[in-house]
Design a protein around this motif. Structure first.
Motif, PDB file in Angstrom:
ATOM      1  N   VAL A   5       0.836  -1.196   0.000  1.00 32.84           N
ATOM      2  CA  VAL A   5       0.000   0.000   0.000  1.00 32.84           C
ATOM      3  C   VAL A   5       0.870   1.244   0.000  1.00 32.84           C
ATOM      4  O   VAL A   5       2.058   1.198   0.323  1.00 32.84           O
ATOM      5  CB  VAL A   5      -0.903   0.050   1.253  1.00 32.84           C
ATOM      6  N   ASN A   6       0.263   2.361  -0.393  1.00 32.99           N
ATOM      7  CA  ASN A   6       0.863   3.663  -0.137  1.00 32.99           C
ATOM      8  C   ASN A   6       0.560   3.965   1.326  1.00 32.99           C
ATOM      9  O   ASN A   6      -0.581   4.265   1.688  1.00 32.99           O
ATOM     10  CB  ASN A   6       0.237   4.722  -1.048  1.00 32.99           C
ATOM     11  N   VAL A   7       1.558   3.841   2.169  1.00 34.42           N
ATOM     12  CA  VAL A   7       1.335   3.861   3.609  1.00 34.42           C
ATOM     13  C   VAL A   7       0.681   5.158   4.080  1.00 34.42           C
ATOM     14  O   VAL A   7      -0.317   5.140   4.811  1.00 34.42           O
ATOM     15  CB  VAL A   7       2.659   3.619   4.365  1.00 34.42           C
ATOM     16  N   VAL A  11      -3.154   5.373   5.677  1.00 29.25           N
ATOM     17  CA  VAL A  11      -3.420   5.863   7.035  1.00 29.25           C
ATOM     18  C   VAL A  11      -4.356   7.062   6.993  1.00 29.25           C
ATOM     19  O   VAL A  11      -5.285   7.179   7.796  1.00 29.25           O
ATOM     20  CB  VAL A  11      -2.096   6.224   7.750  1.00 29.25           C
ATOM     21  N   SER A  12      -4.145   7.941   6.030  1.00 27.64           N
ATOM     22  CA  SER A  12      -5.011   9.110   5.880  1.00 27.64           C
ATOM     23  C   SER A  12      -6.454   8.691   5.606  1.00 27.64           C
ATOM     24  O   SER A  12      -7.411   9.224   6.201  1.00 27.64           O
ATOM     25  CB  SER A  12      -4.502   9.997   4.744  1.00 27.64           C
ATOM     26  N   ASP A  13      -6.639   7.720   4.717  1.00 28.14           N
ATOM     27  CA  ASP A  13      -7.984   7.238   4.395  1.00 28.14           C
ATOM     28  C   ASP A  13      -8.626   6.541   5.597  1.00 28.14           C
ATOM     29  O   ASP A  13      -9.849   6.610   5.792  1.00 28.14           O
ATOM     30  CB  ASP A  13      -7.940   6.277   3.205  1.00 28.14           C
ATOM     31  N   TYR A  14      -7.806   5.869   6.388  1.00 28.15           N
ATOM     32  CA  TYR A  14      -8.300   5.223   7.606  1.00 28.15           C
ATOM     33  C   TYR A  14      -8.868   6.271   8.563  1.00 28.15           C
ATOM     34  O   TYR A  14      -9.948   6.094   9.139  1.00 28.15           O
ATOM     35  CB  TYR A  14      -7.171   4.436   8.256  1.00 28.15           C
ATOM     36  N   TYR A  15      -8.155   7.377   8.712  1.00 28.24           N
ATOM     37  CA  TYR A  15      -8.641   8.456   9.574  1.00 28.24           C
ATOM     38  C   TYR A  15      -9.944   9.048   9.027  1.00 28.24           C
ATOM     39  O   TYR A  15     -10.859   9.365   9.785  1.00 28.24           O
ATOM     40  CB  TYR A  15      -7.593   9.560   9.693  1.00 28.24           C
ATOM     41  N   LYS A  16     -10.018   9.188   7.719  1.00 27.95           N
ATOM     42  CA  LYS A  16     -11.222   9.757   7.105  1.00 27.95           C
ATOM     43  C   LYS A  16     -12.455   8.888   7.361  1.00 27.95           C
ATOM     44  O   LYS A  16     -13.585   9.390   7.380  1.00 27.95           O
ATOM     45  CB  LYS A  16     -11.018   9.927   5.600  1.00 27.95           C
ATOM     46  N   LYS A  17     -12.235   7.596   7.546  1.00 29.34           N
ATOM     47  CA  LYS A  17     -13.354   6.689   7.827  1.00 29.34           C
ATOM     48  C   LYS A  17     -13.640   6.575   9.320  1.00 29.34           C
ATOM     49  O   LYS A  17     -14.420   5.716   9.757  1.00 29.34           O
ATOM     50  CB  LYS A  17     -13.069   5.304   7.241  1.00 29.34           C
ATOM     51  N   ALA A  34       3.932  -5.631   6.062  1.00 24.65           N
ATOM     52  CA  ALA A  34       2.955  -6.515   5.420  1.00 24.65           C
ATOM     53  C   ALA A  34       3.144  -6.554   3.909  1.00 24.65           C
ATOM     54  O   ALA A  34       2.796  -7.543   3.261  1.00 24.65           O
ATOM     55  CB  ALA A  34       1.532  -6.063   5.757  1.00 24.65           C
ATOM     56  N   GLY A  35       3.724  -5.503   3.340  1.00 26.34           N
ATOM     57  CA  GLY A  35       3.949  -5.460   1.905  1.00 26.34           C
ATOM     58  C   GLY A  35       4.981  -6.458   1.421  1.00 26.34           C
ATOM     59  O   GLY A  35       4.995  -6.827   0.236  1.00 26.34           O
ATOM     60  N   ASP A  36       5.828  -6.929   2.327  1.00 24.18           N
ATOM     61  CA  ASP A  36       6.862  -7.900   1.963  1.00 24.18           C
ATOM     62  C   ASP A  36       6.680  -9.235   2.684  1.00 24.18           C
ATOM     63  O   ASP A  36       7.602 -10.029   2.753  1.00 24.18           O
ATOM     64  CB  ASP A  36       8.248  -7.343   2.286  1.00 24.18           C
ATOM     65  N   ASP A  37       5.496  -9.453   3.230  1.00 28.19           N
ATOM     66  CA  ASP A  37       5.245 -10.652   4.036  1.00 28.19           C
ATOM     67  C   ASP A  37       4.438 -11.670   3.229  1.00 28.19           C
ATOM     68  O   ASP A  37       3.254 -11.482   2.969  1.00 28.19           O
ATOM     69  CB  ASP A  37       4.478 -10.255   5.303  1.00 28.19           C
ATOM     70  N   ASP A  38       5.101 -12.759   2.847  1.00 25.88           N
ATOM     71  CA  ASP A  38       4.443 -13.791   2.045  1.00 25.88           C
ATOM     72  C   ASP A  38       3.330 -14.519   2.790  1.00 25.88           C
ATOM     73  O   ASP A  38       2.539 -15.237   2.178  1.00 25.88           O
ATOM     74  CB  ASP A  38       5.473 -14.814   1.554  1.00 25.88           C
ATOM     75  N   ARG A  39       3.257 -14.341   4.096  1.00 27.81           N
ATOM     76  CA  ARG A  39       2.205 -14.997   4.874  1.00 27.81           C
ATOM     77  C   ARG A  39       0.866 -14.257   4.749  1.00 27.81           C
ATOM     78  O   ARG A  39      -0.178 -14.801   5.095  1.00 27.81           O
ATOM     79  CB  ARG A  39       2.613 -15.076   6.347  1.00 27.81           C
ATOM     80  N   ASN A 209      -6.627   0.999  -1.799  1.00 27.07           N
ATOM     81  CA  ASN A 209      -5.234   1.420  -1.627  1.00 27.07           C
ATOM     82  C   ASN A 209      -4.202   0.316  -1.769  1.00 27.07           C
ATOM     83  O   ASN A 209      -3.012   0.580  -1.662  1.00 27.07           O
ATOM     84  CB  ASN A 209      -5.056   2.043  -0.232  1.00 27.07           C
ATOM     85  N   SER A 210      -4.639  -0.924  -2.018  1.00 28.47           N
ATOM     86  CA  SER A 210      -3.686  -2.021  -1.927  1.00 28.47           C
ATOM     87  C   SER A 210      -3.472  -2.753  -3.238  1.00 28.47           C
ATOM     88  O   SER A 210      -4.263  -2.680  -4.172  1.00 28.47           O
ATOM     89  CB  SER A 210      -4.165  -3.030  -0.872  1.00 28.47           C
ATOM     90  N   GLU A 211      -2.363  -3.483  -3.260  1.00 28.12           N
ATOM     91  CA  GLU A 211      -2.020  -4.357  -4.382  1.00 28.12           C
ATOM     92  C   GLU A 211      -1.408  -5.621  -3.807  1.00 28.12           C
ATOM     93  O   GLU A 211      -0.458  -5.558  -3.016  1.00 28.12           O
ATOM     94  CB  GLU A 211      -1.005  -3.680  -5.306  1.00 28.12           C
ATOM     95  N   VAL A 212      -1.982  -6.763  -4.154  1.00 27.92           N
ATOM     96  CA  VAL A 212      -1.415  -8.036  -3.722  1.00 27.92           C
ATOM     97  C   VAL A 212      -0.298  -8.393  -4.683  1.00 27.92           C
ATOM     98  O   VAL A 212      -0.527  -8.529  -5.888  1.00 27.92           O
ATOM     99  CB  VAL A 212      -2.474  -9.148  -3.688  1.00 27.92           C
TER     100      VAL A 212
END
Length: 259
Positions: A5-7, A11-17, A34-39, A209-212
Motif C-alpha cells: 500500500v501507499n502507507v 493511514v489518511s484514508d483510515y482516519y477519514k473513515k 505486510a507489503g513484503d510478508d508472504d504470509r 489502496n492495496s495491491e497483492v
C-alpha cells in the motif's frame, strides 16, 4: 505474496473513515512490513491483522496488558509492572485466568499480555518463540522488539487451530466466520463487535489502496528498479564525460574514448 500500500495515503484514508490511534508510527510499520510478508496474501488477512491489533493494543508493537493502570499507555515499565497491574494478573476478573497459574518466568512474573496481539501464557511464549526463532520463554521482554511483536501476531493468525477445525484465524476469516476467527484469538469473544467493525473498515480502506504482490512480481520490480538505477548512472556518466572533455579536464584513461 504481500499486500502493498501507499502507507501515508492508507493511514489518511483510515482516519477519514473514523479510524483512530495514538501509535501511528507503529501502524505505519505494520503496513510497511505486510507489503513484503508472504504470509499475508489477501487484503482480508491484512484487514483482520489490523483489526485485531487495533483492539488488542491500538497498533502498538510495545504495549503490555493493563499498562494504563500504571500510568501512560504504551510507556514501558522499568523492571516490572506496577502492583495494580500485577494484582490484575492474579485475578480472574473479566473472564480471564489467573496468569500466575499459566506459568511464571525466571523472575517470578507471569507471562502477561505483551505486544501487538497481547501474547499471554507460558505455553504461548514457548510456542510462538519457537516459530519466530526467538527464545521468548527465557526472555519474554523480547516480545517488545517491534519486528518480533509483528511476527508473533502474524504467526498466531496463520497458525492452525487446535479446536478440531484445524483452521487458522485467517482461514476462518476467508469462510466469513468472524465469530470463530475472534474466538481463535480470544476464547471469551471479548470485543467481538469492535474487531468486526474495525475489520470492515480496513477492508474498505485497503480495497482502494492495496495491491497483492506475488514473489515473482517482487523480483520483476526489483530487476526493473536496478535497470533504472543503472541507466541513470550511465546517463550521468556521459554528461560528466562531456563536461570534462569540453573543459579539457579529461583524465588520461578517458582521452581515447570517443562519444
Amino acid at each position: 505474496m504481500g499486500v502493498q500500500v501507499n502507507v501515508d495515503k492508507t493511514v489518511s484514508d483510515y482516519y477519514k473513515k473514523g479510524g483512530t490511534t495514538k501509535f501511528e508510527n507503529f501502524l505505519k510499520k505494520i503496513l510497511t512490513w505486510a507489503g513484503d510478508d508472504d504470509r499475508i496474501n489477501k487484503i482480508e488477512h491484512l484487514a483482520y491483522l489490523l483489526a485485531t491489533g487495533k483492539v488488542e493494543s491500538d497498533y502498538s508493537l510495545e504495549r503490555w496488558e493493563s499498562d494504563y493502570v500504571c500510568g501512560q499507555a504504551g510507556v514501558k515499565y522499568k523492571e516490572k509492572p506496577c502492583e495494580k497491574a500485577l494484582n490484575y494478573y492474579k485475578s480472574d476478573e473479566g473472564n480471564k485466568a489467573n496468569y500466575y497459574t499459566l506459568g511464571v518466568d525466571n523472575r517470578g512474573l507471569p507471562y502477561f499480555g505483551r505486544g501487538l496481539i497481547q501474547l499471554t501464557g507460558k505455553a504461548n511464549y514457548k510456542k510462538y518463540g519457537d516459530k519466530i526463532g526467538v527464545n521468548l520463554e527465557d526472555d519474554p521482554e523480547k516480545v517488545f522488539l517491534p519486528q518480533n511483536s509483528y511476527n508473533i501476531a502474524v504467526s498466531y493468525l496463520t497458525d492452525k487451530g487446535e479446536d478440531g477445525t484445524k483452521k487458522s484465524t485467517f482461514e476462518r476469516v476467508d469462510s466469513g466466520d468472524l465469530t470463530s476467527a475472534r474466538k481463535s484469538v480470544n476464547s471469551g469473544l471479548r470485543d467481538l463487535s469492535k474487531v468486526n467493525e474495525e475489520y470492515k473498515k480496513w477492508v474498505d480502506v485497503l480495497k482502494n489502496n492495496s495491491e497483492v504482490v506475488s514473489a515473482g512480481n517482487k523480483r520483476v520490480k526489483r530487476i526493473v528498479g536496478v535497470g533504472v538505477v543503472l541507466a541513470t548512472i550511465g546517463i550521468t556518466g556521459i554528461v560528466v564525460y562531456l563536461i570534462l572533455k569540453k573543459t579539457g579536464k579529461l583524465p588520461n584513461f578517458l582521452k581515447k574514448v570517443n562519444l
